[in-house]
Write a protein that holds these residues in place. Structure first.
Motif, PDB file in Angstrom:
ATOM      1  N   GLN A   1       0.851  -1.187   0.000  1.00 56.46           N
ATOM      2  CA  GLN A   1       0.000   0.000   0.000  1.00 56.46           C
ATOM      3  C   GLN A   1       0.892   1.243   0.000  1.00 56.46           C
ATOM      4  N   LEU A   2       0.464   2.237  -0.757  1.00 61.63           N
ATOM      5  CA  LEU A   2       1.159   3.521  -0.803  1.00 61.63           C
ATOM      6  C   LEU A   2       0.198   4.596  -0.313  1.00 61.63           C
ATOM      7  N   VAL A   3       0.682   5.460   0.559  1.00 63.07           N
ATOM      8  CA  VAL A   3      -0.148   6.526   1.099  1.00 63.07           C
ATOM      9  C   VAL A   3       0.596   7.850   0.957  1.00 63.07           C
ATOM     10  N   GLU A   4      -0.007   8.780   0.200  1.00 64.75           N
ATOM     11  CA  GLU A   4       0.580  10.097   0.030  1.00 64.75           C
ATOM     12  C   GLU A   4       0.062  11.054   1.098  1.00 64.75           C
ATOM     13  N   SER A   5       0.877  12.035   1.403  1.00 65.13           N
ATOM     14  CA  SER A   5       0.467  13.095   2.317  1.00 65.13           C
ATOM     15  C   SER A   5       1.324  14.321   2.034  1.00 65.13           C
ATOM     16  N   GLY A   6       0.941  15.423   2.643  1.00 68.58           N
ATOM     17  CA  GLY A   6       1.750  16.631   2.522  1.00 68.58           C
ATOM     18  C   GLY A   6       1.203  17.679   1.582  1.00 68.58           C
ATOM     19  N   GLY A   7       0.133  17.361   0.879  1.00 64.67           N
ATOM     20  CA  GLY A   7      -0.453  18.349  -0.002  1.00 64.67           C
ATOM     21  C   GLY A   7      -1.137  19.457   0.782  1.00 64.67           C
ATOM     22  N   GLY A   8      -1.542  20.484   0.061  1.00 66.97           N
ATOM     23  CA  GLY A   8      -2.229  21.589   0.714  1.00 66.97           C
ATOM     24  C   GLY A   8      -2.256  22.804  -0.178  1.00 66.97           C
ATOM     25  N   LEU A   9      -2.582  23.924   0.435  1.00 67.29           N
ATOM     26  CA  LEU A   9      -2.658  25.201  -0.263  1.00 67.29           C
ATOM     27  C   LEU A   9      -1.372  25.977  -0.015  1.00 67.29           C
ATOM     28  N   VAL A  10      -0.788  26.476  -1.077  1.00 65.71           N
ATOM     29  CA  VAL A  10       0.453  27.228  -0.957  1.00 65.71           C
ATOM     30  C   VAL A  10       0.398  28.399  -1.937  1.00 65.71           C
ATOM     31  N   GLN A  11       1.062  29.474  -1.581  1.00 67.88           N
ATOM     32  CA  GLN A  11       1.118  30.632  -2.467  1.00 67.88           C
ATOM     33  C   GLN A  11       2.121  30.392  -3.586  1.00 67.88           C
ATOM     34  N   PRO A  12       1.953  31.055  -4.718  1.00 69.15           N
ATOM     35  CA  PRO A  12       2.966  30.945  -5.777  1.00 69.15           C
ATOM     36  C   PRO A  12       4.351  31.293  -5.239  1.00 69.15           C
ATOM     37  N   GLY A  13       5.313  30.492  -5.616  1.00 62.41           N
ATOM     38  CA  GLY A  13       6.660  30.669  -5.099  1.00 62.41           C
ATOM     39  C   GLY A  13       6.940  29.917  -3.823  1.00 62.41           C
ATOM     40  N   GLY A  14       5.916  29.344  -3.238  1.00 60.82           N
ATOM     41  CA  GLY A  14       6.076  28.613  -1.992  1.00 60.82           C
ATOM     42  C   GLY A  14       6.572  27.190  -2.210  1.00 60.82           C
ATOM     43  N   SER A  15       6.643  26.459  -1.101  1.00 57.73           N
ATOM     44  CA  SER A  15       7.181  25.099  -1.126  1.00 57.73           C
ATOM     45  C   SER A  15       6.258  24.138  -0.393  1.00 57.73           C
ATOM     46  N   LEU A  16       6.322  22.910  -0.806  1.00 53.45           N
ATOM     47  CA  LEU A  16       5.647  21.804  -0.128  1.00 53.45           C
ATOM     48  C   LEU A  16       6.539  20.580  -0.216  1.00 53.45           C
ATOM     49  N   ARG A  17       6.432  19.723   0.775  1.00 56.86           N
ATOM     50  CA  ARG A  17       7.099  18.431   0.691  1.00 56.86           C
ATOM     51  C   ARG A  17       6.037  17.339   0.777  1.00 56.86           C
ATOM     52  N   LEU A  18       5.940  16.558  -0.274  1.00 55.88           N
ATOM     53  CA  LEU A  18       5.010  15.444  -0.303  1.00 55.88           C
ATOM     54  C   LEU A  18       5.714  14.178   0.177  1.00 55.88           C
ATOM     55  N   SER A  19       4.952  13.342   0.848  1.00 54.90           N
ATOM     56  CA  SER A  19       5.470  12.068   1.331  1.00 54.90           C
ATOM     57  C   SER A  19       4.689  10.924   0.713  1.00 54.90           C
ATOM     58  N   CYS A  20       5.371   9.842   0.471  1.00 55.62           N
ATOM     59  CA  CYS A  20       4.764   8.611  -0.038  1.00 55.62           C
ATOM     60  C   CYS A  20       5.252   7.485   0.858  1.00 55.62           C
ATOM     61  N   ALA A  21       4.395   7.063   1.765  1.00 60.63           N
ATOM     62  CA  ALA A  21       4.761   6.025   2.726  1.00 60.63           C
ATOM     63  C   ALA A  21       4.276   4.674   2.238  1.00 60.63           C
ATOM     64  N   ALA A  22       5.152   3.695   2.292  1.00 60.09           N
ATOM     65  CA  ALA A  22       4.816   2.350   1.838  1.00 60.09           C
ATOM     66  C   ALA A  22       4.609   1.427   3.022  1.00 60.09           C
ATOM     67  N   SER A  23       3.685   0.515   2.860  1.00 61.55           N
ATOM     68  CA  SER A  23       3.488  -0.540   3.856  1.00 61.55           C
ATOM     69  C   SER A  23       3.291  -1.854   3.114  1.00 61.55           C
ATOM     70  N   GLY A  24       3.775  -2.924   3.731  1.00 62.76           N
ATOM     71  CA  GLY A  24       3.608  -4.238   3.128  1.00 62.76           C
ATOM     72  C   GLY A  24       4.718  -4.642   2.184  1.00 62.76           C
ATOM     73  N   PHE A  25       5.628  -3.724   1.907  1.00 65.25           N
ATOM     74  CA  PHE A  25       6.770  -4.063   1.058  1.00 65.25           C
ATOM     75  C   PHE A  25       7.885  -3.071   1.348  1.00 65.25           C
ATOM     76  N   THR A  26       9.074  -3.444   0.943  1.00 60.80           N
ATOM     77  CA  THR A  26      10.239  -2.573   1.136  1.00 60.80           C
ATOM     78  C   THR A  26      10.378  -1.668  -0.071  1.00 60.80           C
ATOM     79  N   LEU A  27      10.196  -0.402   0.181  1.00 59.29           N
ATOM     80  CA  LEU A  27      10.065   0.544  -0.907  1.00 59.29           C
ATOM     81  C   LEU A  27      11.338   0.662  -1.739  1.00 59.29           C
ATOM     82  N   ASP A  28      12.500   0.534  -1.132  1.00 58.93           N
ATOM     83  CA  ASP A  28      13.738   0.786  -1.894  1.00 58.93           C
ATOM     84  C   ASP A  28      14.075  -0.334  -2.879  1.00 58.93           C
ATOM     85  N   LEU A  29      13.255  -1.371  -2.919  1.00 59.36           N
ATOM     86  CA  LEU A  29      13.458  -2.429  -3.911  1.00 59.36           C
ATOM     87  C   LEU A  29      12.841  -2.086  -5.264  1.00 59.36           C
ATOM     88  N   TYR A  30      12.010  -1.051  -5.300  1.00 64.11           N
ATOM     89  CA  TYR A  30      11.218  -0.778  -6.492  1.00 64.11           C
ATOM     90  C   TYR A  30      11.432   0.649  -6.997  1.00 64.11           C
TER      91      TYR A  30
END
Length: 124
Positions: A1-30
């Motif tokens: 399973q993959l679950v994203e988070s970190g989205g939202g509202l930001v002003q132009p020129g701003g920054s966001l960091r999105l996360s993609c958390a994996a469960s049930g498998f080791t993500l660095d294999l893929y």
């Protein structure tokens, strides 16, 4: 399973960091990709990270502003997005391809497992 988070509202020129958390498998294999889909548009590749050699790729419009990385201890891939523009909004998805021998790629076809997405809105 993959679950994203970190989205939202930001002003132009701003920054966001999105996360993609994996469960049930080791993500660095893929290889893992980040994609976005704006209303009425097709899903497009933004960035990807291969499982070997740390190979990364970015679509031209985000080069120099976005950065993809992985934290193996947290089994999570991140997309750091800086200098966001009005062209950035949409739902951002992460996905994995089961072809562990492949370098990552920016076309959605070939990625088999997808998260539910996280909304990014850029507005002043």
């Amino acid at each position: 399973q993959l679950v994203e988070s970190g989205g939202g509202l930001v002003q132009p020129g701003g920054s966001l960091r999105l996360s993609c958390a994996a469960s049930g498998f080791t993500l660095d294999l893929y290889p893992i990709g980040w994609f976005r889909q704006a209303p009425g548009k097709e899903r497009e590749g933004v960035s990807c990270l291969s499982s070997t050699y740390g190979y990364t790729d970015y679509t031209d419009s985000v080069k120099g502003r976005f950065s993809i990385s992985r934290d193996n201890a947290k089994n999570t891939v991140y997309l750091q997005m800086n200098s966001l523009t009005p062209e950035a909004p949409g739902v951002y998805f992460c996905a994995r391809t089961l072809n562990i021998q492949a370098m990552c790629f920016l076309t959605p076809l070939g990625y088999t497992d997808w998260g539910q997405g996280t909304q990014v809105t850029v507005s002043s």
